[in-house]
Design an enzyme around this catalytic site. Structure first.
Site, PDB file in Angstrom:
ATOM      1  N   GLN A  22      -4.549  -1.830   9.614  1.00 50.42           N
ATOM      2  CA  GLN A  22      -4.608  -3.144   8.902  1.00 50.42           C
ATOM      3  C   GLN A  22      -5.108  -4.311  10.072  1.00 50.42           C
ATOM      4  OE1 GLN A  22      -3.591  -3.517   5.958  1.00 50.42           O
ATOM      5  NE2 GLN A  22      -3.781  -5.786   5.954  1.00 50.42           N
TER       6      GLN A  22
ATOM      7  N   LYS B  35       0.781  -1.211   0.014  1.00 43.76           N
ATOM      8  CA  LYS B  35      -0.076   0.085  -0.131  1.00 43.76           C
ATOM      9  C   LYS B  35       1.124   1.181   0.051  1.00 43.76           C
ATOM     10  CE  LYS B  35      -3.707  -2.309   2.056  1.00 43.76           C
ATOM     11  NZ  LYS B  35      -4.496  -3.027   3.350  1.00 43.76           N
TER      12      LYS B  35
ATOM     13  N   ASP C  90     -10.770   2.554   4.000  1.00 39.31           N
ATOM     14  CA  ASP C  90     -11.347   1.208   3.819  1.00 39.31           C
ATOM     15  C   ASP C  90     -12.468   1.103   3.413  1.00 39.31           C
ATOM     16  OD1 ASP C  90      -9.474  -0.992   4.135  1.00 39.31           O
ATOM     17  OD2 ASP C  90      -9.080  -0.821   6.536  1.00 39.31           O
TER      18      ASP C  90
HETATM   19  N1  GUN Z   1      -6.659  -7.300   6.176  1.00 40.05           N
HETATM   20  C1  GUN Z   1      -7.110  -7.910   5.038  1.00 40.05           C
HETATM   21  N2  GUN Z   1      -7.702  -7.114   3.813  1.00 40.05           N
HETATM   22  C2  GUN Z   1      -7.623  -5.896   4.567  1.00 40.05           C
HETATM   23  C3  GUN Z   1      -8.207  -4.732   3.955  1.00 40.05           C
HETATM   24  O1  GUN Z   1      -8.950  -4.607   2.902  1.00 40.05           O
HETATM   25  N3  GUN Z   1      -8.331  -3.779   4.961  1.00 40.05           N
HETATM   26  C4  GUN Z   1      -7.713  -3.945   6.330  1.00 40.05           C
HETATM   27  N4  GUN Z   1      -7.909  -2.590   7.109  1.00 40.05           N
HETATM   28  N5  GUN Z   1      -7.088  -4.894   6.597  1.00 40.05           N
HETATM   29  C5  GUN Z   1      -7.178  -6.089   5.696  1.00 40.05           C
END
Ligand code: GUN
Length: 287
Positions: A97, A53, A120
């Site tokens: 996350q 990211k 998100d």
């Molecule tokens: N863990 C796995 N996929 C995601 C996601 O799309 N967002 C977040 N915050 N954590 C994750």
């Protein structure tokens, strides 16, 4: 011929547009789009995702820092970190996350980040927009479902009037995706671990989207053999030998299908692309 739906061409086609949007914001407002990612602990998958990211945000000219908190961080320290980022005017988007370590897993994180910074798209306010089919486009849409739509648009298939089976009812993928596709006039079946007739449902579907997290769970007997179905594999599973595979047994099913996303290089990068899109969207909404 089965089409393999790689993320790269879909992302490359949109990359310059994202870079231009970032440059325009900088030029007109003197602001660099800024994302903060909170990473608690050392989950190997989470480390890889958060680094990806960061790298992608930097590629489009945005700023992304990963705030690493210790595996054993106290709940109040974690919450105050989120609060600090919510209040920081120079931070435009915040991502926690997941998963969190066990001692924090009781926390409902969905509404912790301000809806305006909720990159998100998990906040009730953003989900409510999906639920109501709000067309104002001010809301932030969850990243994996949004990435699937970007991929579909690039490869010229749509969901209207299609029978879509989604496997997995998570808050991150299955549930928001079912709303999004319903809004796009698909007929959606949201299947899950307690669904009895999954094989029959898949055999009758036009599009199957798997997000159940079971390595190579969907084998050739779940699909027709006439190359009329599309499979979107959201699963990212690590096998004991270290390799990554999806929820589908890719090699044994691909020739039966019209199209399939690979794992890796399919939905995963699209999710990261959506994070960057949502960062810009969050900032543009606030300007
Ligand atoms: N863990 C796995 N996929 C995601 C996601 O799309 N967002 C977040 N915050 N954590 C994750």
């Amino acid at each position: 011929m089965t089409e393999i739906l790689y993320a790269k061409p879909a992302i490359d086609a949109e990359l310059e547009a994202l870079k231009s949007r970032t440059a325009k914001i900088k030029q007109e407002h003197g602001v660099i789009p800024t994302l903060r990612v909170i990473l608690v602990g050392n989950d190997p998958g989470s480390i890889i995702y958060t680094n990806s990211k960061k790298k992608f945000c930097e590629k489009i000219g945005a700023d992304c820092e990963i705030i690493k908190l210790d595996e054993s961080v106290e709940e109040k320290v974690f919450l105050s970190e989120v609060d600090k980022l919510n209040k920081d005017m120079n931070v435009h988007a915040v991502l926690i996350q997941l998963p969190l370590p066990k001692h924090l897993s009781h926390i409902d994180t969905t509404n912790l980040v301000l809806p305006s910074k909720d990159v998100d798209g998990f906040h009730s306010e953003n989900i409510s927009r999906l639920y109501r089919n709000d067309k104002s486009e001010t809301g932030l849409v969850p990243c994996t479902p949004k990435g699937i739509l970007t991929l579909a648009k690039h490869y010229n298939f749509n969901f209207a009037s299609k029978n879509v089976v989604i496997i997995g009812r998570s808050l991150i993928v299955g549930k928001p995706l079912s709303l999004l596709l319903t809004n796009l006039d698909a007929t959606v079946t949201l299947a899950h671990s307690k669904t009895h007739n999954l094989k029959d449902l898949c055999l009758r579907a036009d599009i199957i989207i798997s997000a159940c997290g079971k390595p190579k769970f969907l084998t050739s007997d779940y699909f027709r053999t006439d190359q009329s179905q599309i499979v979107i594999d959201v699963g990212i599973n690590r096998l004991p030998n270290g390799t990554v595979c999806g929820d589908c047994d890719f090699d044994s099913i691909k020739d039966q299908l019209s199209a399939i996303t690979p794992v890796p290089k399919g939905v995963g990068p699209m999710t990261i692309f959506s994070v960057a899109q949502n960062l810009l969207h969050a900032l543009e909404n606030s300007l």
